[in-house]
Enzyme design. Structure first.
Site, short mmCIF file in Angstrom:
data_model
loop_
_atom_site.label_atom_id
_atom_site.label_comp_id
_atom_site.label_asym_id
_atom_site.label_seq_id
_atom_site.Cartn_x
_atom_site.Cartn_y
_atom_site.Cartn_z
CG ASP A 29 -2.07 0.97 1.09
OD1 ASP A 29 -3.21 0.50 0.99
OD2 ASP A 29 -1.83 2.20 1.08
CG ASN A 86 -12.47 -0.99 3.59
OD1 ASN A 86 -12.82 -1.53 4.65
ND2 ASN A 86 -11.34 -0.31 3.48
N GLY A 92 -16.04 2.35 3.39
CA GLY A 92 -14.81 3.14 3.26
C GLY A 92 -13.98 2.79 2.05
CD GLN A 93 -14.69 -0.67 -3.06
OE1 GLN A 93 -15.82 -1.01 -2.73
NE2 GLN A 93 -14.06 -1.16 -4.12
CG HIS A 99 -8.50 -2.90 -2.57
ND1 HIS A 99 -9.42 -2.22 -3.37
CD2 HIS A 99 -8.44 -2.20 -1.41
CE1 HIS A 99 -9.88 -1.17 -2.72
NE2 HIS A 99 -9.31 -1.14 -1.52
CG LEU A 100 -8.06 -9.44 1.73
CD1 LEU A 100 -9.48 -9.26 2.25
CD2 LEU A 100 -7.70 -10.93 1.69
CG HIS A 101 -6.89 -3.00 3.03
ND1 HIS A 101 -6.14 -1.86 2.89
CD2 HIS A 101 -8.08 -2.72 2.45
CE1 HIS A 101 -6.85 -0.93 2.26
NE2 HIS A 101 -8.04 -1.42 1.98
P1 AMP Z 1 -9.77 1.36 0.27
O1 AMP Z 1 -9.95 2.63 1.05
O2 AMP Z 1 -10.18 0.12 1.02
O3 AMP Z 1 -10.40 1.43 -1.09
O4 AMP Z 1 -8.21 1.18 0.09
C1 AMP Z 1 -7.52 1.71 -1.00
C2 AMP Z 1 -6.07 1.65 -0.64
O5 AMP Z 1 -5.31 1.83 -1.82
C3 AMP Z 1 -5.62 2.73 0.34
O6 AMP Z 1 -5.06 2.12 1.50
C4 AMP Z 1 -4.57 3.53 -0.44
O7 AMP Z 1 -3.51 3.94 0.37
C5 AMP Z 1 -4.15 2.51 -1.49
N1 AMP Z 1 -3.62 3.05 -2.73
C6 AMP Z 1 -4.18 3.99 -3.52
N2 AMP Z 1 -3.44 4.20 -4.62
C7 AMP Z 1 -2.39 3.33 -4.53
C8 AMP Z 1 -1.28 3.05 -5.36
N3 AMP Z 1 -1.09 3.69 -6.53
N4 AMP Z 1 -0.40 2.11 -4.96
C9 AMP Z 1 -0.59 1.45 -3.79
N5 AMP Z 1 -1.63 1.67 -2.97
C10 AMP Z 1 -2.51 2.61 -3.33
#
Ligand code: AMP
Length: 113
Positions: A29, A86, A92-93, A99-101
């Site tokens: 991330d 999310n 909070g997406q 994507h899985l954190h």
């Molecule tokens: P969400 O809020 O669950 O949609 O998570 C999106 C995640 O993507 C966030 O934690 C961001 O920090 C991450 N993110 C956004 N753009 C990038 C990128 N170019 N490379 C890596 N992570 C990213």
């Protein structure tokens, strides 16, 4: 398609890739919330979890299994970790490609905000 995670999967924009196979890619991330913060995504575009058909349940399983494996590979299995996906506004997406954190490496609070 103007999707930042599709572009990462296609190597059109850079990312710190931690794992890749034919169907998935995992990368760090950009704004890590823990010492280890990976995102595991399918290369195929699905905007939200709501958009993944049940016929693709095995893909969701593979994403979860990959998170588990990556936690182990990084030495985080015993201490523990969190996986989060999310969905839409209340979840909070912020990026519309599922994507899985995978978060690990510190004590994580509960409940989330
Ligand atoms: P969400 O809020 O669950 O949609 O998570 C999106 C995640 O993507 C966030 O934690 C961001 O920090 C991450 N993110 C956004 N753009 C990038 C990128 N170019 N490379 C890596 N992570 C990213």
């Amino acid at each position: 398609m103007d999707c930042i995670f599709c572009k990462i999967a296609a190597k059109e924009i850079p990312a710190r890739v931690a794992f890749e196979n034919e169907r998935l890619i995992a990368f760090h991330d950009l704004f890590p919330q823990a010492p280890l913060h990976l995102l595991i995504i399918p290369k195929a575009h699905y905007s939200t979890l709501n958009d993944v058909p049940s016929s693709e349940a095995s893909l969701l399983g593979e994403i979860m299994d990959t998170a588990r494996q990556l936690a182990a590979d990084h030495g985080m299995a015993a201490d523990g970790y969190r996986v989060v996906m999310n969905c839409n506004k209340h979840g909070g997406q912020s990026v519309d490609h599922i994507h899985l954190h995978l978060l690990a490496g510190r004590q994580l609070g509960w409940p989330p905000g």
